[in-house]
Design a protein around this motif. Structure first.
Motif, mmCIF file in Angstrom:
data_model
loop_
_atom_site.group_PDB
_atom_site.id
_atom_site.type_symbol
_atom_site.label_atom_id
_atom_site.label_comp_id
_atom_site.label_asym_id
_atom_site.label_seq_id
_atom_site.Cartn_x
_atom_site.Cartn_y
_atom_site.Cartn_z
ATOM 1 N N SER A 130 86.495 119.440 79.077
ATOM 2 C CA SER A 130 87.670 119.184 78.244
ATOM 3 C C SER A 130 88.267 117.820 78.563
ATOM 4 O O SER A 130 88.674 117.070 77.656
ATOM 5 C CB SER A 130 88.710 120.285 78.463
ATOM 6 N N LEU A 131 88.313 117.470 79.851
ATOM 7 C CA LEU A 131 88.817 116.162 80.265
ATOM 8 C C LEU A 131 87.969 115.043 79.680
ATOM 9 O O LEU A 131 88.483 114.014 79.238
ATOM 10 C CB LEU A 131 88.821 116.089 81.794
ATOM 11 N N SER A 132 86.654 115.240 79.649
ATOM 12 C CA SER A 132 85.758 114.199 79.149
ATOM 13 C C SER A 132 85.881 114.006 77.637
ATOM 14 O O SER A 132 85.510 112.957 77.118
ATOM 15 C CB SER A 132 84.310 114.533 79.520
ATOM 16 N N CYS A 133 86.392 115.009 76.925
ATOM 17 C CA CYS A 133 86.598 114.903 75.475
ATOM 18 C C CYS A 133 87.946 114.284 75.126
ATOM 19 O O CYS A 133 88.169 113.864 73.975
ATOM 20 C CB CYS A 133 86.522 116.286 74.832
ATOM 21 N N TYR A 134 88.854 114.224 76.090
ATOM 22 C CA TYR A 134 90.243 113.846 75.831
ATOM 23 C C TYR A 134 90.372 112.447 75.234
ATOM 24 O O TYR A 134 91.102 112.241 74.249
ATOM 25 C CB TYR A 134 91.046 113.944 77.127
ATOM 26 N N ALA A 135 89.690 111.474 75.815
ATOM 27 C CA ALA A 135 89.862 110.086 75.375
ATOM 28 C C ALA A 135 89.529 109.936 73.901
ATOM 29 O O ALA A 135 90.299 109.345 73.122
ATOM 30 C CB ALA A 135 88.994 109.160 76.217
ATOM 31 N N LEU A 136 88.385 110.465 73.486
ATOM 32 C CA LEU A 136 87.983 110.338 72.082
ATOM 33 C C LEU A 136 88.909 111.130 71.170
ATOM 34 O O LEU A 136 89.283 110.672 70.085
ATOM 35 C CB LEU A 136 86.545 110.806 71.912
ATOM 36 N N ALA A 137 89.300 112.331 71.598
ATOM 37 C CA ALA A 137 90.139 113.186 70.755
ATOM 38 C C ALA A 137 91.529 112.603 70.544
ATOM 39 O O ALA A 137 92.140 112.798 69.487
ATOM 40 C CB ALA A 137 90.249 114.581 71.373
ATOM 41 N N HIS A 138 92.055 111.842 71.518
ATOM 42 C CA HIS A 138 93.424 111.344 71.430
ATOM 43 C C HIS A 138 93.517 109.849 71.139
ATOM 44 O O HIS A 138 94.558 109.392 70.651
ATOM 45 C CB HIS A 138 94.178 111.659 72.731
ATOM 46 N N TYR A 139 92.465 109.097 71.415
ATOM 47 C CA TYR A 139 92.531 107.649 71.245
ATOM 48 C C TYR A 139 91.427 107.089 70.353
ATOM 49 O O TYR A 139 91.449 105.892 70.035
ATOM 50 C CB TYR A 139 92.468 106.955 72.613
ATOM 51 N N GLY A 140 90.476 107.923 69.966
ATOM 52 C CA GLY A 140 89.393 107.442 69.122
ATOM 53 C C GLY A 140 89.836 107.245 67.686
ATOM 54 O O GLY A 140 90.860 107.762 67.248
ATOM 55 N N LYS A 176 89.361 107.680 63.547
ATOM 56 C CA LYS A 176 88.973 108.816 62.717
ATOM 57 C C LYS A 176 87.455 108.867 62.556
ATOM 58 O O LYS A 176 86.843 109.940 62.629
ATOM 59 C CB LYS A 176 89.647 108.701 61.344
ATOM 60 N N GLU A 177 86.846 107.712 62.346
ATOM 61 C CA GLU A 177 85.402 107.654 62.163
ATOM 62 C C GLU A 177 84.677 108.123 63.425
ATOM 63 O O GLU A 177 83.688 108.876 63.343
ATOM 64 C CB GLU A 177 84.974 106.223 61.815
ATOM 65 N N GLN A 178 85.143 107.695 64.584
ATOM 66 C CA GLN A 178 84.532 108.128 65.842
ATOM 67 C C GLN A 178 84.665 109.633 66.033
ATOM 68 O O GLN A 178 83.720 110.310 66.453
ATOM 69 C CB GLN A 178 85.179 107.402 67.018
ATOM 70 N N GLN A 179 85.830 110.156 65.726
ATOM 71 C CA GLN A 179 86.066 111.580 65.909
ATOM 72 C C GLN A 179 85.177 112.412 64.997
ATOM 73 O O GLN A 179 84.595 113.416 65.427
ATOM 74 C CB GLN A 179 87.545 111.888 65.672
ATOM 75 N N ILE A 189 75.795 99.440 75.055
ATOM 76 C CA ILE A 189 76.596 100.347 74.232
ATOM 77 C C ILE A 189 77.190 99.554 73.072
ATOM 78 O O ILE A 189 77.760 98.473 73.267
ATOM 79 C CB ILE A 189 77.740 100.977 75.063
ATOM 80 N N SER A 190 77.064 100.073 71.874
ATOM 81 C CA SER A 190 77.649 99.394 70.713
ATOM 82 C C SER A 190 79.165 99.481 70.762
ATOM 83 O O SER A 190 79.735 100.411 71.347
ATOM 84 C CB SER A 190 77.118 100.000 69.416
ATOM 85 N N ASP A 191 79.809 98.517 70.129
ATOM 86 C CA ASP A 191 81.273 98.464 70.173
ATOM 87 C C ASP A 191 81.907 99.676 69.501
ATOM 88 O O ASP A 191 83.053 100.011 69.801
ATOM 89 C CB ASP A 191 81.773 97.167 69.514
ATOM 90 N N ASP A 192 81.169 100.338 68.616
ATOM 91 C CA ASP A 192 81.756 101.524 67.974
ATOM 92 C C ASP A 192 81.797 102.725 68.916
ATOM 93 O O ASP A 192 82.275 103.796 68.533
ATOM 94 C CB ASP A 192 81.039 101.867 66.665
ATOM 95 N N ARG A 193 81.332 102.542 70.158
ATOM 96 C CA ARG A 193 81.501 103.567 71.189
ATOM 97 C C ARG A 193 82.589 103.186 72.190
ATOM 98 O O ARG A 193 82.776 103.878 73.191
ATOM 99 C CB ARG A 193 80.175 103.833 71.908
ATOM 100 N N ARG A 194 83.272 102.092 71.928
ATOM 101 C CA ARG A 194 84.462 101.771 72.721
ATOM 102 C C ARG A 194 85.601 102.658 72.242
ATOM 103 O O ARG A 194 85.844 102.793 71.052
ATOM 104 C CB ARG A 194 84.833 100.291 72.542
ATOM 105 N N ILE A 195 86.325 103.259 73.183
ATOM 106 C CA ILE A 195 87.427 104.168 72.841
ATOM 107 C C ILE A 195 88.749 103.447 73.073
ATOM 108 O O ILE A 195 89.026 102.972 74.179
ATOM 109 C CB ILE A 195 87.369 105.451 73.677
ATOM 110 N N GLY A 196 89.581 103.366 72.045
ATOM 111 C CA GLY A 196 90.856 102.671 72.161
ATOM 112 C C GLY A 196 90.659 101.173 72.164
ATOM 113 O O GLY A 196 89.566 100.644 71.904
#
Length: 390
Positions: A100-110, A112-115, A226-233
């Protein structure tokens, strides 16, 4: 080895859906987890099949949005699920918390497209995550990290070593924090790294005193592209993202600690009421009754504190101080309760024929992970009197 299922806790749940959820979790723990926990831990086997089962049962994304495969559950319910899982086997409860912790960054800061692209598989698609913040030379001092992220056009090259990574080497994705520029807290960026990325590897898992079924390993990144579209926030926002995630993660650790302590108390009560000495049950002796009463009180206090912090979070109110308090109180209580449980069982408590010695070994790590309890005291004090003036 002897394993007994934890006794059901009378839970304060807000909805019928939540009560049904806890019933489902108890059924899974009693059938699939608790009966073989001791043997599996002793053998050091990672229970990937159990995480697959939990994912299929909708239990790996409980506090997240159902639009992306989550369970839409408030944190106060999710944490009670963690407590039930940890009481049966800490490797599983803590593993769900880390996922759950590992999903947090994308779920809260990613974005819409990333999510849309990644979260459904992360939350309900059978994937398992890992959270990569600590390094060999920067544990509590996370701002001192040395892992580098160097931009190369529309991509990034990640190089460095992460340490003490739960699920290191078995995770399907890693939330990685790396230094993209500058020093201190301002130059850190978060990335979502696939587990099969070229250049990513894991060391041999650490040999630990407890949680032997949960792999903890260094993760090496050798120019992982890693492509830039995998940068979070935003660039440089990673440290703030990491701290925000840890506020919630610490509540997960608190709930796991209460689960382990509850399991230890259940064993102690069962033994004390069955064991006879001097012609009486040992639970009839006042010294034993007082010890059991103190153990139960510490557990109830810890549970009340983590639930109070969770309700603040669910209401959208600040909860960082209360999360640090819950992590501190619950994990210290777990260490004390499990140690006392070993004492209640006497010589039997020191043998692997009963699970309390395993609970005691497992409780220790909870005082260390996701910020040592000394760090929690620093966090609490900072909320009370402000930062150190030096």
């Amino acid at each position: 080895m002897i394993d007994s299922a934890p006794q059901p806790v009378d839970r304060d749940l807000p909805t019928d859906e939540a009560r049904d959820l806890i019933s489902l979790v108890r059924d899974i723990t009693q059938r699939e987890i608790a009966p073989k926990a001791a043997a599996e831990e002793d053998a050091g086997r990672f229970p990937r099949d159990l995480f697959t089962l939990l994912s299929e049962s909708g239990l790996l994304g409980l506090p997240y949005d159902s639009e992306y495969g989550g369970g839409d559950q408030p944190y106060e319910v999710y944490l009670q699920v963690l407590e039930e899982l940890a009481a049966a086997r800490l490797t599983v409860g803590l593993g769900v918390s880390v996922h759950s912790l590992s999903c947090y960054a994308l779920a809260h800061y990613g974005t819409k497209e990333q999510q849309v692209q990644h979260l459904p598989a992360m939350l309900g698609g059978g994937l398992l995550g890992a959270y990569c913040l600590s390094e060999p030379s920067s544990g509590s001092d996370a701002a001192g990290m040395r892992t580098k992220a160097v931009r190369d056009g529309d991509e990034w090259l990640l190089t460095g070593t992460k340490a003490w990574i739960t699920h290191g080497g078995v995770a399907d994705f890693y939330t990685v924090f790396a230094r993209s520029g500058g020093e201190g807290t301002r130059g850190i960026t978060a990335f979502l790294v696939p587990g099969d990325a070229e250049g990513l590897s894991a060391a041999v898992p650490e040999k630990k005193m407890g949680m032997k079924g949960s792999p903890t390993a260094q993760v090496h990144l050798d120019r992982v592209r890693i492509s830039d579209d995998r940068r979070i926030g935003d660039e440089g926002q990673g440290f703030a993202i990491a701290l925000s995630a840890l506020d919630s993660g610490r509540l997960g650790i608190a709930a796991c600690a209460v689960g382990v302590a509850q399991a230890a108390l259940d064993e102690a009560v069962a033994y004390a009421t069955a064991r006879e000495q001097f012609g009486r049950r040992i639970s009839d002796f006042q010294g034993m009754r007082f010890m059991l009463a103190d153990m139960a009180t510490q557990i109830e206090a810890g549970r009340a504190l983590y639930l109070a912090a969770a309700r603040l979070r669910d209401a959208g109110r600040p909860f960082a101080k209360q999360a640090a308090m819950a992590k501190l109180l619950c994990t210290d209580a777990a260490m004390k309760v499990t140690t006392d449980a070993v004492q209640v069982l006497g010589g039997y408590g020191y043998t692997a024929d009963f699970p309390v010695e395993r609970f005691m070994r497992e409780a220790k790590v909870l005082q260390i992970v996701e910020g040592t309890n000394q760090i929690q005291r620093m966090v609490i004090a900072r909320h009370l009197v402000g930062p150190d003036s030096r």
